[in-house]
Write a protein that holds these residues in place. Structure first.
Motif, PDB file in Angstrom:
ATOM      1  N   GLN A 152       0.815  -1.213   0.000  1.00 16.26           N
ATOM      2  CA  GLN A 152       0.000   0.000   0.000  1.00 16.26           C
ATOM      3  C   GLN A 152       0.849   1.263   0.000  1.00 16.26           C
ATOM      4  OE1 GLN A 152      -2.566  -0.717   3.312  1.00 16.26           O
ATOM      5  NE2 GLN A 152      -3.865  -2.118   2.136  1.00 16.26           N
ATOM      6  N   SER A 153       2.139   1.114   0.235  1.00 18.47           N
ATOM      7  CA  SER A 153       3.036   2.260   0.129  1.00 18.47           C
ATOM      8  C   SER A 153       4.334   1.810  -0.524  1.00 18.47           C
ATOM      9  CB  SER A 153       3.289   2.856   1.514  1.00 18.47           C
ATOM     10  OG  SER A 153       3.753   1.847   2.372  1.00 18.47           O
ATOM     11  N   ILE A 154       5.219   2.763  -0.753  1.00 18.16           N
ATOM     12  CA  ILE A 154       6.446   2.465  -1.487  1.00 18.16           C
ATOM     13  C   ILE A 154       7.553   2.170  -0.480  1.00 18.16           C
ATOM     14  CG2 ILE A 154       8.114   3.426  -3.122  1.00 18.16           C
ATOM     15  CD1 ILE A 154       5.745   5.219  -4.140  1.00 18.16           C
ATOM     16  N   ASP A 160      -7.770   0.955 -11.135  1.00 24.64           N
ATOM     17  CA  ASP A 160      -8.002   0.914  -9.689  1.00 24.64           C
ATOM     18  C   ASP A 160      -8.065  -0.522  -9.174  1.00 24.64           C
ATOM     19  OD1 ASP A 160      -8.295   3.720  -9.478  1.00 24.64           O
ATOM     20  OD2 ASP A 160     -10.329   3.535 -10.290  1.00 24.64           O
ATOM     21  N   PRO A 161      -7.506  -0.747  -7.980  1.00 24.40           N
ATOM     22  CA  PRO A 161      -7.725  -2.054  -7.339  1.00 24.40           C
ATOM     23  C   PRO A 161      -9.234  -2.232  -7.117  1.00 24.40           C
ATOM     24  CG  PRO A 161      -6.020  -0.810  -6.169  1.00 24.40           C
ATOM     25  CD  PRO A 161      -6.650   0.136  -7.152  1.00 24.40           C
ATOM     26  N   ILE A 162      -9.731  -3.434  -7.351  1.00 26.63           N
ATOM     27  CA  ILE A 162     -11.178  -3.641  -7.221  1.00 26.63           C
ATOM     28  C   ILE A 162     -11.638  -3.384  -5.794  1.00 26.63           C
ATOM     29  CG2 ILE A 162     -13.027  -5.372  -7.427  1.00 26.63           C
ATOM     30  CD1 ILE A 162     -11.582  -6.449  -9.847  1.00 26.63           C
ATOM     31  N   ASP A 163     -10.771  -3.671  -4.843  1.00 26.45           N
ATOM     32  CA  ASP A 163     -11.098  -3.422  -3.439  1.00 26.45           C
ATOM     33  C   ASP A 163     -11.020  -1.950  -3.049  1.00 26.45           C
ATOM     34  OD1 ASP A 163     -11.795  -5.876  -2.570  1.00 26.45           O
ATOM     35  OD2 ASP A 163      -9.780  -6.449  -1.899  1.00 26.45           O
ATOM     36  N   GLY A 164     -10.592  -1.099  -3.970  1.00 22.28           N
ATOM     37  CA  GLY A 164     -10.415   0.316  -3.649  1.00 22.28           C
ATOM     38  C   GLY A 164      -9.037   0.580  -3.074  1.00 22.28           C
ATOM     39  N   GLY A 165      -8.792   1.828  -2.715  1.00 23.77           N
ATOM     40  CA  GLY A 165      -7.503   2.183  -2.121  1.00 23.77           C
ATOM     41  C   GLY A 165      -6.388   2.283  -3.147  1.00 23.77           C
ATOM     42  N   ASP A 166      -5.166   2.285  -2.649  1.00 23.39           N
ATOM     43  CA  ASP A 166      -3.988   2.415  -3.494  1.00 23.39           C
ATOM     44  C   ASP A 166      -3.066   1.225  -3.292  1.00 23.39           C
ATOM     45  OD1 ASP A 166      -3.937   5.309  -4.628  1.00 23.39           O
ATOM     46  OD2 ASP A 166      -4.549   5.521  -2.528  1.00 23.39           O
ATOM     47  N   LEU A 167      -2.497   0.763  -4.394  1.00 20.19           N
ATOM     48  CA  LEU A 167      -1.462  -0.268  -4.306  1.00 20.19           C
ATOM     49  C   LEU A 167      -0.312   0.120  -5.218  1.00 20.19           C
ATOM     50  CD1 LEU A 167      -3.466  -3.651  -4.392  1.00 20.19           C
ATOM     51  CD2 LEU A 167      -2.081  -2.769  -2.482  1.00 20.19           C
ATOM     52  N   PHE A 168       0.880  -0.295  -4.833  1.00 20.16           N
ATOM     53  CA  PHE A 168       2.084  -0.028  -5.630  1.00 20.16           C
ATOM     54  C   PHE A 168       2.797  -1.348  -5.899  1.00 20.16           C
ATOM     55  CE2 PHE A 168       1.132   3.763  -3.225  1.00 20.16           C
ATOM     56  CZ  PHE A 168       1.355   4.795  -4.130  1.00 20.16           C
ATOM     57  N   GLU A 169       3.012  -1.637  -7.179  1.00 20.79           N
ATOM     58  CA  GLU A 169       3.890  -2.761  -7.534  1.00 20.79           C
ATOM     59  C   GLU A 169       5.234  -2.142  -7.878  1.00 20.79           C
ATOM     60  OE1 GLU A 169       2.670  -5.771 -10.645  1.00 20.79           O
ATOM     61  OE2 GLU A 169       4.689  -5.318 -11.384  1.00 20.79           O
ATOM     62  N   CYS A 170       6.193  -2.309  -6.989  1.00 19.24           N
ATOM     63  CA  CYS A 170       7.479  -1.622  -7.144  1.00 19.24           C
ATOM     64  C   CYS A 170       8.578  -2.596  -7.539  1.00 19.24           C
ATOM     65  CB  CYS A 170       7.852  -0.913  -5.851  1.00 19.24           C
ATOM     66  SG  CYS A 170       6.771   0.481  -5.512  1.00 19.24           S
ATOM     67  N   TRP A 171       9.362  -2.165  -8.518  1.00 17.98           N
ATOM     68  CA  TRP A 171      10.527  -2.933  -8.989  1.00 17.98           C
ATOM     69  C   TRP A 171      11.770  -2.225  -8.465  1.00 17.98           C
ATOM     70  CZ3 TRP A 171      10.395  -6.163 -13.902  1.00 17.98           C
ATOM     71  CH2 TRP A 171       9.093  -6.599 -14.184  1.00 17.98           C
ATOM     72  N   TRP A 172      12.597  -2.963  -7.738  1.00 24.33           N
ATOM     73  CA  TRP A 172      13.765  -2.393  -7.065  1.00 24.33           C
ATOM     74  C   TRP A 172      15.039  -3.002  -7.608  1.00 24.33           C
ATOM     75  CZ3 TRP A 172      12.434   1.371  -3.658  1.00 24.33           C
ATOM     76  CH2 TRP A 172      11.111   1.341  -3.147  1.00 24.33           C
ATOM     77  N   PHE A 173      16.069  -2.172  -7.671  1.00 22.92           N
ATOM     78  CA  PHE A 173      17.378  -2.684  -8.094  1.00 22.92           C
ATOM     79  C   PHE A 173      18.386  -2.401  -6.995  1.00 22.92           C
ATOM     80  CE2 PHE A 173      21.365  -2.756 -10.506  1.00 22.92           C
ATOM     81  CZ  PHE A 173      21.214  -3.988 -11.129  1.00 22.92           C
ATOM     82  N   ARG A 174      19.152  -3.443  -6.625  1.00 20.13           N
ATOM     83  CA  ARG A 174      20.194  -3.238  -5.612  1.00 20.13           C
ATOM     84  C   ARG A 174      21.434  -2.719  -6.333  1.00 20.13           C
ATOM     85  NH1 ARG A 174      23.725  -6.453  -3.618  1.00 20.13           N
ATOM     86  NH2 ARG A 174      22.839  -8.298  -4.586  1.00 20.13           N
TER      87      ARG A 174
END
Ligand code: 3EB
Length: 345
Positions: free
Chosen positions: A28-30, A63-77
């Motif tokens: 829900q957050s980054i 939008d997520p069907i459930d509402g609210g916010d979601l983040f799919e984050c791709w990270w690089f080390r």
């Protein structure tokens, strides 16, 4: 943190996550997996109101069907550089680059040109980054089914994309994996391209005709994407799966039946995973039951409970790695589409 058990003096095995330079999380957050991880791209699902988002975060108009916010984050080390070039944003790290082009939506009559121009810009910028291989392109735009027959926005989009690919010499056997899904509210045309310095080993689904070979009945120009593939990036493999729906051969099956379309979509995914595993060599293999990150696009929000149950019984749980999004699928009779990625070390 991995702890040694008391009295055991053998070395602590390296946790998988720390060997793998790429990580993806859904939250829900980054939140970075560690202090050493930098954001390559963050897909924001939810309303596009929040200003001042960090570099690399893109709202795709779903939008997520459930509402609210979601983040799919791709990270690089490792280091990630972010730049803006015209309408494009570019993120670059050692193994990957992500180029995002967002332009205003347009009417069905203008959508071929709008898509063509957006792709020209995307591919032009893509040529300037130090990663020459297109791996996956996600496409999102509103009212995908507006307009009849060949005037439909999706078909006009497919023409514009095909023309731009042609211009850049991208032939069918080398097209990246893809997703093209309709937003359920006003938003931009958003195109997100993942590129790599490592090549894409691509695979087709034996149950389906390659999309770039679809017959004329689906539009004047075929959709240019491959079904799935694998990037062998040295310390990890990245598996990618294109948007997958209830299509067998080239035909939609079980029109407007969510139960049977879900079963058929999952069968397609299984066959595709097998095909991708085969081309990637023996050490690596892709299975949905592993730690995949999936996006489930549903035309009807009411189907959420049913599809959640089906996926939960297949995967064990869907809480941390599956996003259910309200979306329009590119053929009117289709109710569900699933795409996904998986990282293996
Ligand atoms: C299909 O199999 C479903 O036009 O880029 C899936 C993935 C679909 C990508 C695209 C379309 C695209 O034809 C639709």
């Amino acid at each position: 943190m991995t702890h040694n058990t008391a009295g055991n003096t053998s070395p602590v095995p390296t946790p998988r996550e720390s060997r793998c330079r790429l990580a993806i999380n859904v939250s829900q957050s980054i939140v970075p997996p560690s202090a050493e991880h930098n954001l390559l791209v963050g897909f924001h699902f939810g309303s596009d109101a929040s200003p001042g988002r960090p570099s690399g975060v893109v709202n795709i108009g779903l939008d997520p069907i459930d509402g609210g916010d979601l983040f799919e984050c791709w990270w690089f080390r490792g280091d990630v550089d972010h730049d803006v070039i015209g309408n494009a944003t570019v993120a670059q790290c050692e193994d990957y680059a992500v180029v995002v082009v967002q332009v205003p939506d347009a009417s069905p009559q203008d959508f071929r040109t709008r898509s063509h121009d957006a792709y020209q810009e995307l591919l032009d910028v893509a040529q300037q980054v130090g990663h020459s291989h297109l791996v996956k392109i996600w496409n999102y735009f509103p009212s995908i089914n507006m307009g009849d027959d060949d005037r439909e926005k999706y078909r006009q989009f497919s023409i514009g994309r095909a023309e731009a690919f042609e211009h850049f010499g991208i032939i069918d056997s080398t097209v990246p994996t893809g997703t093209a899904v309709g937003c359920t509210r006003d938003s931009d045309l958003t195109i997100v391209a993942l590129m790599s310095k490592h090549g894409l080993l691509s695979a087709e689904n034996p149950r389906q005709i390659s999309a770039f070979e679809y017959p004329r009945q689906y539009g004047p120009r075929s959709p240019k994407f491959s079904r799935g593939g694998c990037v062998r990036a040295g310390n990890h493999d990245l598996f990618v799966i294109s948007g997958t729906a209830a299509i067998v051969g080239h035909e939609s099956v079980h029109p407007n039946d969510i139960n049977l379309q879900t079963t058929e979509t999952l069968a397609n995914l299984h066959h595709l995973c097998d095909a991708v595993s085969k081309i990637c060599g023996e050490e690596a293999s892709l299975g949905l039951e592993g730690d995949s990150v999936l996006r489930v696009y549903l035309r009807n929000p009411d189907d959420l409970a049913y599809v959640t149950r089906e996926l939960t019984s297949l995967l064990g749980n869907v809480d941390t790695n599956v996003v259910f999004l309200h979306a329009h699928i590119c053929r009117r009779e289709l109710l569900i589409e699933i795409d996904g990625v998986q990282i293996a070390s």
